[in-house]
Design a protein around this motif. Structure first.
Motif, PDB file in Angstrom:
ATOM      1  N   GLU B  84     -16.657  -7.695  -4.109  1.00 53.23           N
ATOM      2  CA  GLU B  84     -17.635  -7.835  -3.035  1.00 53.23           C
ATOM      3  C   GLU B  84     -18.953  -8.428  -3.534  1.00 53.23           C
ATOM      4  N   GLY B  85     -18.995  -8.750  -4.808  1.00 56.23           N
ATOM      5  CA  GLY B  85     -20.160  -9.481  -5.294  1.00 56.23           C
ATOM      6  C   GLY B  85     -21.121  -8.676  -6.142  1.00 56.23           C
ATOM      7  N   TRP B  86     -21.024  -7.331  -6.084  1.00 58.53           N
ATOM      8  CA  TRP B  86     -22.024  -6.577  -6.843  1.00 58.53           C
ATOM      9  C   TRP B  86     -21.409  -5.474  -7.681  1.00 58.53           C
ATOM     10  N   GLY B  87     -20.133  -5.636  -8.065  1.00 56.86           N
ATOM     11  CA  GLY B  87     -19.663  -4.856  -9.190  1.00 56.86           C
ATOM     12  C   GLY B  87     -18.770  -3.661  -8.948  1.00 56.86           C
ATOM     13  N   ILE B  88     -18.415  -3.356  -7.687  1.00 59.16           N
ATOM     14  CA  ILE B  88     -17.463  -2.263  -7.509  1.00 59.16           C
ATOM     15  C   ILE B  88     -16.078  -2.797  -7.870  1.00 59.16           C
ATOM     16  N   LYS B  89     -15.285  -1.968  -8.592  1.00 58.24           N
ATOM     17  CA  LYS B  89     -13.989  -2.432  -9.081  1.00 58.24           C
ATOM     18  C   LYS B  89     -12.938  -2.411  -7.985  1.00 58.24           C
ATOM     19  N   PRO B  90     -12.226  -3.510  -7.756  1.00 62.50           N
ATOM     20  CA  PRO B  90     -11.109  -3.459  -6.808  1.00 62.50           C
ATOM     21  C   PRO B  90     -10.061  -2.452  -7.266  1.00 62.50           C
ATOM     22  N   ILE B  91      -9.398  -1.842  -6.315  1.00 58.89           N
ATOM     23  CA  ILE B  91      -8.354  -0.862  -6.607  1.00 58.89           C
ATOM     24  C   ILE B  91      -7.034  -1.396  -6.057  1.00 58.89           C
ATOM     25  N   PRO B  92      -5.917  -0.829  -6.528  1.00 57.58           N
ATOM     26  CA  PRO B  92      -4.630  -1.293  -5.983  1.00 57.58           C
ATOM     27  C   PRO B  92      -4.608  -1.138  -4.460  1.00 57.58           C
ATOM     28  N   PRO B  93      -3.806  -1.949  -3.776  1.00 59.56           N
ATOM     29  CA  PRO B  93      -3.846  -1.955  -2.305  1.00 59.56           C
ATOM     30  C   PRO B  93      -3.480  -0.617  -1.687  1.00 59.56           C
ATOM     31  N   VAL B  94      -4.015  -0.385  -0.492  1.00 59.73           N
ATOM     32  CA  VAL B  94      -3.604   0.784   0.276  1.00 59.73           C
ATOM     33  C   VAL B  94      -2.418   0.378   1.165  1.00 59.73           C
ATOM     34  N   THR B  95      -1.574   1.368   1.441  1.00 62.11           N
ATOM     35  CA  THR B  95      -0.352   1.134   2.204  1.00 62.11           C
ATOM     36  C   THR B  95      -0.628   1.281   3.694  1.00 62.11           C
ATOM     37  N   GLY B  96      -0.064   0.390   4.492  1.00 56.95           N
ATOM     38  CA  GLY B  96      -0.253   0.467   5.933  1.00 56.95           C
ATOM     39  C   GLY B  96       0.865   1.224   6.639  1.00 56.95           C
ATOM     40  N   GLU B  97       0.799   1.246   7.949  1.00 60.10           N
ATOM     41  CA  GLU B  97       1.800   1.940   8.799  1.00 60.10           C
ATOM     42  C   GLU B  97       1.873   1.117  10.076  1.00 60.10           C
ATOM     43  N   THR B  98       2.704   0.062  10.029  1.00 57.88           N
ATOM     44  CA  THR B  98       2.640  -0.910  11.117  1.00 57.88           C
ATOM     45  C   THR B  98       3.103  -0.334  12.453  1.00 57.88           C
ATOM     46  N   GLU B  99       4.039   0.573  12.417  1.00 59.37           N
ATOM     47  CA  GLU B  99       4.601   1.029  13.693  1.00 59.37           C
ATOM     48  C   GLU B  99       3.563   1.787  14.518  1.00 59.37           C
ATOM     49  N   LEU B 100       2.868   2.712  13.879  1.00 56.44           N
ATOM     50  CA  LEU B 100       1.817   3.431  14.611  1.00 56.44           C
ATOM     51  C   LEU B 100       0.660   2.482  14.966  1.00 56.44           C
ATOM     52  N   SER B 101       0.363   1.546  14.055  1.00 56.90           N
ATOM     53  CA  SER B 101      -0.687   0.564  14.369  1.00 56.90           C
ATOM     54  C   SER B 101      -0.405  -0.143  15.688  1.00 56.90           C
ATOM     55  N   TRP B 102       0.805  -0.657  15.826  1.00 57.85           N
ATOM     56  CA  TRP B 102       1.131  -1.406  17.047  1.00 57.85           C
ATOM     57  C   TRP B 102       1.146  -0.495  18.262  1.00 57.85           C
TER      58      TRP B 102
END
Ligand SMILES: [Fe+3]
Ligand SMILES: [Fe+3]
Lengths: 122, 281, 281, 122
Positions: B84-102
């Protein structure tokens, strides 16, 4: 008829449509700083980088001066400007001080004066 | 049927993420703040929610001014984060839940909300800091997440009453999802802080605690505020109360039990509140 | 105060754009269709609107599935268009009108709509074909345009009733804008057509004319349809009626005068309707 | 409790959330065809291009077969698939015929049979 003008709040520039229109190119440039190569390109040649994003002379000068309040006034959004922190090595207390006319220590003391002692835990 | 087992509010300020990265949780500056997370994690460990619906706001990583949503909901199988430009470390991706999303998206459109629907977005610290706080050491990868973002950057922002109604509709959608699942709802951000301008640094602990009180007992009172009211009382970024209101809306009408509360100020430039709310059945 | 002087509906199918490019307006296939545009242009030349609010749907140029808005409104000073992959020629950019755009956005948020707000988007043939039809030979560059897009691609799509209400709110916003300006509202797309699947090619001229009748006299009747109702009656892309309903909503409650109507079917795979409606004062 | 299943319409695959999830990579590939270089890259080596977008074998085979109905069934969106028209030199009547089991001429005749004569002008 509704009046959409936001009520003014002292010491605060509401980042609204008018500001977002004025500041678009500048904010776009700051948005590019999510990328490390872009940050390095800016540091290597700030003038060329600002020119690439077609900043107005006013914006350029305010950024040369690191005049954050001026950048806000011209249409900067603090969310994108925060990415300048990574470039210049600022943290939020440094930025807070720069904007409120305090040293970083004074700014920290101002924060503490309002907050500490109000902790509720449990 | 799916069930909402609790709501959690927490700050998402980058400083907290950095403090975790650097192992500063037990220093005098951070101790009071981090004290609240072990009991919350304990509750999570006991209750084992399957899904977290996470209200956050994007701070200039993905929801850029080119096409800025008022409300956006993730429908992706996975969400990356990034520099994001100011130094926070990216972390492995978070998992989604497409069925409830839709399912939620269908319910929102049916009920006259106009969300932007996202099959491929990166989430920023607004989402990753809370995940790391609540499920440390990458254990967040064991829970499915639906990120829901609310515009808190550029005016006009949704009215507090609209964010509450939006959350309420999402809660209704969750409760009518036909799958058995335990859902926790996270309201992130806030409370009082102002990052920009000559007024930067304002805090308002009394108002923050008032908001936490009313969030439990009478959120309609908070819905009476305009965004300018919130800015006057708690600074320009107090508008992040939107996510707390959305979370509270999702819990439904009844008054929930306030199981835990913490308030520490300042952390970085912010009044930091944390609550665990358990809806009555 | 700003005033809405008329509403125009027109198809935006690429074939029409191609026909203009190739100078086919006076061929037997196209003659009946293009016959309607000279009288409409004449009306535009007499009335000289300052601003066009243009309802369209993006067909996969800018509003990609990654972050797909339900409603999106342009707030840019200018809108480029671009290569869409199958040969329609890009035209010079259309000019925006940021001040009215933001006024509309403020009004929409105040009234519980949740638009995606766009300071930098490309518009596709859904917007450029109507501009070229109504203001040929690049004369469209003399009018300011506010493009407003409605999701007509991926379900769930806004209900017809919601698109109507959305247009109505935009009409109210225009009428309370304090600047003197003459505004024309364009509803583009439709009418019956289906591009996809074994049912591709279905047309329904009777239903199309029913919709044009009701659009004038009783749009609430059309608001009773679900999107599936529209698909059954007029094919999968009949849902583009959304833009016609939004235009009609903007004209306000009273029954407008239907000054002109044209209906030709098929042009390409589509039943092509055109109307000029004049709101009563 | 509301049932969000859309009412089926014969011969039509509603492009809804479930389809959009299944078809994401394929639609993303087609979306890339807004760009001429991408179209040329696909034409030069379709297999490599499909692989780059991680298409499933089912999608690859359906595209090799130019089986549009199969592509729809797997999650293709007609808006993005329309960009294949530019690559393969199809127009909407060709595509309509391919999907409805007609020659292009038969498809045109089918259109005309429903439409011509219903013109209202004035
Ligand atoms: Fe925040
Ligand atoms: Fe269309």
């Amino acid at each position: 008829m509704t009046d959409y003008k936001m009520r003014p709040v002292e010491g605060t520039i509401h980042f609204d449509g008018a500001q977002a229109t004025k500041g678009f190119n500048f904010n776009k440039m700051c948005f590019s700083f999510n990328n490390e190569d872009a940050r390095q390109a800016f540091l290597a040649d700030p003038e060329a980088y600002m020119e690439k994003f077609k900043l107005s002379e006013e914006f350029k000068q305010a950024l040369r001066d690191k005049d954050l309040n001026k950048l806000l006034e011209l249409g900067g959004s603090i969310y994108y400007m925060a990415k300048l922190a990574g470039i210049f090595g600022w943290n939020m207390q440094v930025i807070g001080g720069m904007q409120s006319g305090r040293t970083t220590e004074e700014f920290q003391a101002y924060l503490d004066s309002q907050g500490r002692g109000k902790t509720t835990n449990g | 049927m799916a069930k909402i087992i609790g709501g959690i509010t927490t700050s998402h300020i980058p400083a907290i993420g950095v403090a975790i990265d650097k192992g500063l949780e037990d220093t005098p500056y951070y101790r009071d703040l981090f004290a609240i997370y072990p009991p919350i994690r304990e509750w999570l460990n006991e209750e084992k929610p399957d899904i977290a619906v996470l209200f956050y706001n994007d701070h200039g990583l993905e929801m850029w001014l080119d096409k800025k949503p008022t409300f956006a909901i993730g429908c992706a199988p996975e969400y990356e984060n990034a520099d994001e430009g100011w130094g926070i470390k990216p972390i492995p991706p978070v998992t989604g839940e497409t069925e409830l999303s839709w399912h939620i998206v269908n319910h929102l459109i049916e009920n006259d909300f106009d969300p932007t629907v996202c099959q491929d977005i990166k989430v920023d610290h607004g989402a990753t800091v809370p995940m790391t706080l609540l499920w440390p050491n990458h254990t967040y990868q064991g829970i499915k997440v639906i990120p829901v973002s609310i515009n808190c950057e550029r005016h006009p922002m949704p009215k507090p009453s609209r964010s509450y109604a939006f959350g309420k509709a999402i809660g209704d959608a969750i409760r009518c999802w036909e799958k058995d699942a335990k859902v926790v709802v996270l309201g992130t951000g806030g409370l009082s802080h102002q990052l920009d301008g000559p007024r930067a640094g304002i805090l308002n602990g009394d108002f923050d605690n008032y908001c936490m009180d009313k969030l439990v007992s009478d959120p309609q009172e908070l819905c009476k505020f305009s965004n300018v009211d919130l800015i006057e009382k708690g600074g320009a970024q107090m508008v992040e109360l939107a996510m707390w209101l959305a979370m509270r809306g999702a819990l439904g009408e009844g008054i929930p039990e306030e199981r835990l509360r913490n308030y520490v100020s300042p952390i970085s430039n912010t009044g930091v509140g944390v609550q665990l709310l358990i809806p009555k059945d």
